[in-house]
Scaffold this motif. Structure first.
Motif, short mmCIF file in Angstrom:
data_model
loop_
_atom_site.label_atom_id
_atom_site.label_comp_id
_atom_site.label_asym_id
_atom_site.label_seq_id
_atom_site.Cartn_x
_atom_site.Cartn_y
_atom_site.Cartn_z
N LEU A 95 10.61 -1.43 8.08
CA LEU A 95 9.25 -2.06 7.68
C LEU A 95 8.52 -0.74 6.79
O LEU A 95 7.88 -0.81 5.72
CB LEU A 95 8.19 -2.50 8.51
CG LEU A 95 6.86 -2.76 8.50
CD1 LEU A 95 6.87 -3.71 7.44
CD2 LEU A 95 6.12 -2.75 9.48
N ALA A 96 8.74 0.60 7.42
CA ALA A 96 8.10 1.60 6.56
C ALA A 96 8.51 2.03 5.19
O ALA A 96 8.07 2.02 4.38
CB ALA A 96 8.41 2.73 7.63
N ALA A 97 10.29 1.70 5.19
CA ALA A 97 10.89 1.74 4.13
C ALA A 97 10.39 0.81 3.01
O ALA A 97 10.25 0.93 1.83
CB ALA A 97 12.18 1.63 4.10
N TYR A 98 10.11 -0.28 3.40
CA TYR A 98 9.88 -1.80 2.38
C TYR A 98 8.15 -1.58 2.07
O TYR A 98 7.83 -1.53 0.79
CB TYR A 98 9.86 -2.82 3.61
CG TYR A 98 9.10 -4.19 2.86
CD1 TYR A 98 9.35 -4.68 1.69
CD2 TYR A 98 7.70 -4.57 3.50
CE1 TYR A 98 8.72 -5.69 0.98
CE2 TYR A 98 7.32 -5.67 3.06
CZ TYR A 98 7.42 -6.26 1.79
OH TYR A 98 6.95 -7.11 1.32
N LEU A 99 7.33 -1.04 3.01
CA LEU A 99 6.00 -0.72 2.61
C LEU A 99 5.90 0.45 1.57
O LEU A 99 5.16 0.41 0.56
CB LEU A 99 5.23 -0.50 3.64
CG LEU A 99 4.83 -1.62 4.67
CD1 LEU A 99 4.10 -1.06 6.06
CD2 LEU A 99 4.16 -2.66 4.03
N TRP A 100 6.62 1.52 1.78
CA TRP A 100 6.62 2.68 0.75
C TRP A 100 7.18 2.09 -0.72
O TRP A 100 6.59 2.55 -1.58
CB TRP A 100 7.71 3.69 1.45
CG TRP A 100 7.76 4.81 0.43
CD1 TRP A 100 6.88 6.02 0.47
CD2 TRP A 100 8.73 5.20 -0.56
NE1 TRP A 100 7.29 6.92 -0.62
CE2 TRP A 100 8.68 6.34 -0.86
CE3 TRP A 100 10.02 4.56 -0.70
CZ2 TRP A 100 9.48 6.96 -2.03
CZ3 TRP A 100 10.97 5.27 -1.71
CH2 TRP A 100 10.56 6.30 -2.23
N ARG A 101 8.15 1.29 -0.59
CA ARG A 101 8.76 1.05 -1.89
C ARG A 101 7.62 0.02 -2.37
O ARG A 101 7.47 -0.08 -3.64
CB ARG A 101 10.11 0.30 -1.60
CG ARG A 101 10.57 -0.37 -3.03
CD ARG A 101 10.89 0.91 -3.63
NE ARG A 101 11.47 0.19 -5.34
CZ ARG A 101 12.79 -0.01 -5.46
NH1 ARG A 101 13.57 0.17 -4.75
NH2 ARG A 101 13.17 -0.55 -6.43
N ALA A 102 7.20 -0.98 -1.78
CA ALA A 102 6.39 -2.10 -2.11
C ALA A 102 4.98 -1.14 -2.86
O ALA A 102 4.48 -1.83 -3.92
CB ALA A 102 5.99 -2.90 -1.11
N VAL A 103 4.38 -0.21 -2.00
CA VAL A 103 3.08 0.31 -2.61
C VAL A 103 3.39 1.24 -3.67
O VAL A 103 2.80 1.28 -4.88
CB VAL A 103 2.68 1.40 -1.68
CG1 VAL A 103 1.85 2.33 -2.16
CG2 VAL A 103 2.18 0.70 -0.29
N GLY A 104 4.78 1.81 -3.86
CA GLY A 104 5.26 2.56 -5.15
C GLY A 104 5.16 1.59 -6.27
O GLY A 104 4.74 2.12 -7.45
N ASP A 105 5.83 0.42 -5.98
CA ASP A 105 5.91 -0.72 -7.10
C ASP A 105 4.44 -0.95 -7.75
O ASP A 105 4.21 -1.08 -8.90
CB ASP A 105 6.66 -1.51 -6.64
CG ASP A 105 8.23 -1.41 -6.63
OD1 ASP A 105 8.89 -0.27 -6.90
OD2 ASP A 105 9.07 -2.43 -5.96
N ALA A 106 3.46 -1.33 -6.66
CA ALA A 106 2.27 -1.68 -7.04
C ALA A 106 1.49 -0.77 -7.87
O ALA A 106 0.82 -0.98 -8.84
CB ALA A 106 1.72 -2.05 -5.65
N ARG A 107 1.87 0.61 -7.51
CA ARG A 107 1.21 1.78 -8.45
C ARG A 107 1.53 1.87 -9.64
O ARG A 107 0.98 2.29 -10.64
CB ARG A 107 1.37 3.14 -7.32
CG ARG A 107 0.73 3.18 -6.34
CD ARG A 107 0.97 4.57 -5.58
NE ARG A 107 -0.32 5.00 -4.65
CZ ARG A 107 -0.02 5.93 -3.75
NH1 ARG A 107 0.93 6.60 -3.47
NH2 ARG A 107 -1.17 6.36 -2.97
N ARG A 108 3.08 1.57 -9.81
CA ARG A 108 3.73 1.60 -11.06
C ARG A 108 3.12 0.30 -12.13
O ARG A 108 3.33 0.36 -13.14
CB ARG A 108 5.15 1.76 -11.06
CG ARG A 108 5.48 3.06 -10.55
CD ARG A 108 7.04 3.03 -10.80
NE ARG A 108 7.78 2.44 -9.86
CZ ARG A 108 8.13 2.78 -8.72
NH1 ARG A 108 7.87 4.00 -8.27
NH2 ARG A 108 8.79 2.03 -7.75
N ALA A 109 2.46 -0.66 -11.25
CA ALA A 109 1.84 -1.80 -12.10
C ALA A 109 0.38 -1.86 -12.10
O ALA A 109 0.03 -2.72 -11.31
CB ALA A 109 2.86 -2.92 -11.65
#
Length: 306
Positions: free
Chosen positions: A134-148
């Motif tokens: 879950l932590a890995a998923y949230l880290w990646r999801a937040v990173g993707d959201a910041r890039r868009a």
């Protein structure tokens, strides 16, 4: 009296979850947290808090059937009941509605959840592994959201004072815990009074009751013509139910999966997850599909009732 306590518990879960989300968003604004993190973490955790606290209470009170049934039943209801109602209100064009990362996370979480149920135990080590995913998923999801950033809604409301936001968040947690305690206690009594297993109560009453925040959010999105948002809400909720709620519960109270979780429950859990993945590949999800999904869910509830 048991039924009244169930209803009071469900009401407190709804109120507590709403207060917690408001307080969490206010704190995030005051602390200048980006909208991406607010959407993925604050709102995601807040709306799933009723399920988490209820599963923890059930495990603590020695009712593993309710703890496991809550997770499996919530995911089944999210797809076959909540998404079906949303599609009946407004057909959805799913192309591009859900990021590819979320699709992979949904497939992985569903497979892992089914595997743990088949093993018959969700150990503390398994809970740790779920939370790490879950932590890995949230880290990646937040990173993707910041890039868009252009796709992220800006928070335009004036944030409340810090003390008020913190008080709302703490009050929401307290009310949610109180509601979960009442609901689990009453649900165990109700199962005994009706002569059915705790797993059945967990798969039905508790699962649907704790999914009411998702139901309200998804139906309102459909009414406003935001069907793609409704799809994203369902996918995110299902991922968090397995990785977050089951993970936290097992970390605190390792769970032995009761024999009452039947093969049909597990098959429908897997089937509903696969159905959602396939639906996301279609050019359009129409009302006929929604009606078929709703009929399948009503048939499942009928089977549980017998």
């Amino acid at each position: 009296m048991t039924v009244i306590l169930c209803l009071i518990g469900l009401f407190l879960l709804l109120v507590g979850g709403e207060i917690l989300v408001r307080g969490g968003v206010g704190l995030a604004q005051r602390m200048r947290i980006t909208p991406a993190i607010v959407g993925v973490v604050v709102l995601g955790f807040g709306t799933s808090m009723p399920e988490m606290v209820t599963s923890l209470q059930a495990a603590a009170q020695g009712a593993p059937g309710i703890a496991i049934g809550n997770v499996l039943g919530s995911n089944i209801a999210n797809i076959l009941l909540i998404l079906a109602l949303a599609v009946l209100i407004s057909p959805v064009t799913p192309a591009g509605a859900v990021p590819r990362l979320d699709l992979w996370a949904l497939a992985l979480a569903t497979g892992i959840g089914a595997g743990l149920v088949l093993l018959g135990e969700v150990s503390r080590l398994a809970g740790f592994a779920l939370l790490a995913l879950l932590a890995a998923y949230l880290w990646r999801a937040v990173g993707d959201a910041r890039r868009a950033p252009g796709e992220q809604p800006e928070l335009t409301l004036v944030p409340p004072p810090l003390w008020r936001a913190a008080g709302l968040a703490l009050g929401g947690i307290a009310v949610t815990i109180w509601g979960a305690h009442l609901l689990v206690t009453a649900a165990v009594d109700l199962a005994g009074g009706l002569g059915v297993s705790e797993a059945v109560i967990g798969l039905t009453l508790v699962a649907v009751g704790t999914s009411l925040p998702e139901l309200a959010t998804t139906v309102m999105a459909a009414i406003r013509g935001q069907g793609r948002m409704a799809l994203g809400n369902i996918v995110g909720s299902n991922v968090f139910n397995i990785l977050g709620i089951l993970g936290v519960t097992a970390m605190v109270f390792p769970i032995d999966v009761p024999a009452d979780i039947a093969a049909l429950d597990l098959a429908l859990f897997l089937g509903a997850g696969l159905c959602l993945l396939l639906l996301l590949l279609l050019p359009r999800i129409g009302r006929g599909t929604g009606a078929a999904m709703l009929a399948a869910y009503l048939g499942y509830i009928g089977w549980l009732a017998t």
